[in-house]
Design a protein around this motif. Structure first.
Motif, PDB file in Angstrom:
ATOM      1  N   THR A   2      -2.948  -3.340  -0.179  1.00 48.92           N
ATOM      2  CA  THR A   2      -2.272  -2.231   0.502  1.00 48.92           C
ATOM      3  C   THR A   2      -0.992  -1.861  -0.226  1.00 48.92           C
ATOM      4  O   THR A   2      -0.163  -2.718  -0.525  1.00 48.92           O
ATOM      5  N   VAL A   4       2.713  -0.637  -0.949  1.00 43.09           N
ATOM      6  CA  VAL A   4       3.962  -0.779  -0.209  1.00 43.09           C
ATOM      7  C   VAL A   4       4.644   0.576  -0.110  1.00 43.09           C
ATOM      8  O   VAL A   4       4.753   1.306  -1.095  1.00 43.09           O
ATOM      9  N   TYR A  16       7.008  -4.148   3.527  1.00 45.04           N
ATOM     10  CA  TYR A  16       6.650  -3.105   4.483  1.00 45.04           C
ATOM     11  C   TYR A  16       5.560  -2.244   3.871  1.00 45.04           C
ATOM     12  O   TYR A  16       5.792  -1.522   2.906  1.00 45.04           O
ATOM     13  N   SER A  17       4.361  -2.312   4.428  1.00 47.57           N
ATOM     14  CA  SER A  17       3.219  -1.610   3.852  1.00 47.57           C
ATOM     15  C   SER A  17       2.755  -0.464   4.747  1.00 47.57           C
ATOM     16  O   SER A  17       3.165  -0.349   5.908  1.00 47.57           O
ATOM     17  N   ARG A  18       1.884   0.372   4.193  1.00 48.95           N
ATOM     18  CA  ARG A  18       1.277   1.443   4.983  1.00 48.95           C
ATOM     19  C   ARG A  18       0.528   0.858   6.182  1.00 48.95           C
ATOM     20  O   ARG A  18       0.555   1.405   7.282  1.00 48.95           O
ATOM     21  N   ARG A  19      -0.121  -0.271   5.982  1.00 43.66           N
ATOM     22  CA  ARG A  19      -0.833  -0.916   7.074  1.00 43.66           C
ATOM     23  C   ARG A  19       0.144  -1.341   8.181  1.00 43.66           C
ATOM     24  O   ARG A  19      -0.165  -1.208   9.367  1.00 43.66           O
ATOM     25  N   ASP A  20       1.317  -1.821   7.782  1.00 42.65           N
ATOM     26  CA  ASP A  20       2.333  -2.186   8.778  1.00 42.65           C
ATOM     27  C   ASP A  20       2.737  -0.963   9.604  1.00 42.65           C
ATOM     28  O   ASP A  20       2.865  -1.034  10.830  1.00 42.65           O
ATOM     29  N   SER A  59       9.072 -10.349   6.836  1.00 41.93           N
ATOM     30  CA  SER A  59       8.141  -9.243   6.578  1.00 41.93           C
ATOM     31  C   SER A  59       7.773  -8.546   7.873  1.00 41.93           C
ATOM     32  O   SER A  59       7.819  -9.140   8.966  1.00 41.93           O
TER      33      SER A  59
END
Length: 277
Positions: A2, A4, A16-20, A59
């Motif tokens: 994924t 970031v 911090y990812s798009r999935r987060d 995270s």
């Protein structure tokens, strides 16, 4: 893997990812009915990063797992992402309409401010009621609710910056506020008699039960529905209408339009509606 999210070339403090971000959106919608736009990813990071620092979590993935398992942290999560923008007598035509309505309907018993934020709106309602009836103790119950527990604490305290009331008339400033002294210099406080007119309670509009007793004569629910999708808007508006008196008044925000729900409400002024019975 994924990607970031990066709001700037500067390395972020927390992973911090798009999935987060998508997990945050899904969680906020399920808990509060609020639809976050994709453009709010940087806002989400900046507001929740404060919680990660407090909790010493490295995270967003770990933080979101913690939130899902911790009811107390869920409250902090919702508080952090709830936007509260308000002012005394914001959209003043609504308070003119309230005054006119109260004079025409002197037997009003209940008013509900459904998004009280830090208190400026319900206190503006209380000032209008006190002015119309010439009394701090009319037989009217004013309930003010909000999903954010922190802003409710500020509202109950009733302490504001002096600049926040600069636009009010001299009569209103003298009649409804105390001027701060000493450590409160530059501040003002809502007069005790006015504070006692308003009851503040926590309430999530997505909750299956509300602490609201009907019939409600007047509902102020301004600039809240814009955060919900159409299905959620209709569901909440329908619940509110069933609580209202037949000749009640529903006050919406300047960006809200409910003409697409003619089975629930009918317009009676600028962003003001009457329930369809």
């Amino acid at each position: 893997m994924t990607a970031v999210l990066q709001a700037s070339p500067v390395q972020r403090e927390f992973a911090y990812s798009r999935r987060d971000f998508e997990r945050v959106k899904k969680l906020l919608f399920s808990q509060a009915g609020i639809n976050l736009a994709d453009s709010k990813d940087a806002m989400v990071y900046s507001r929740l990063a404060r919680r990660l620092r407090v909790l010493n979590i490295s995270s967003f993935k770990a933080y979101l797992t913690f939130v899902a398992q911790n009811e107390e942290e869920m409250e902090h999560f919702i508080n952090a992402l709830t936007t509260n923008l308000t002012a005394f007598f914001r959209e003043p035509h609504h308070f003119d309409a309230l005054s006119t309505y109260l004079k025409a309907n002197p037997n009003v018993k209940r008013i509900w401010c459904a998004a009280s934020s830090t208190g400026e709106e319900p206190y503006s309602i209380a000032m209008t009621v006190a002015s119309v009836f010439g009394s701090f103790s009319p037989k009217i119950s004013i309930l003010a609710t909000d999903i954010d527990s922190k802003v409710l604490h500020i509202a109950r305290e009733g302490v504001y910056s002096q600049s926040s009331i600069a636009q009010l008339s001299l009569q209103h400033r003298q009649q409804f506020f105390y001027k701060g002294k000493g450590k409160y210099r530059g501040k003002v406080k809502i007069a005790n008699e006015l504070r006692q007119m308003v009851r503040f309670e926590p309430l999530n509009l997505m909750s299956p039960s509300w602490c609201v007793e009907g019939p409600v004569d007047i509902i102020f629910c301004r600039n809240v529905m814009i955060y919900f999708d159409r299905q959620t808007q209709q569901k909440i508006l329908s619940r509110m209408v069933t609580l209202m008196a037949p000749n009640g008044m529903y006050v919406a925000g300047h960006s809200e339009n409910f003409t697409m729900y003619p089975n629930l409400v009918t317009p009676m002024g600028k962003t003001i509606y009457r329930p369809v019975t």
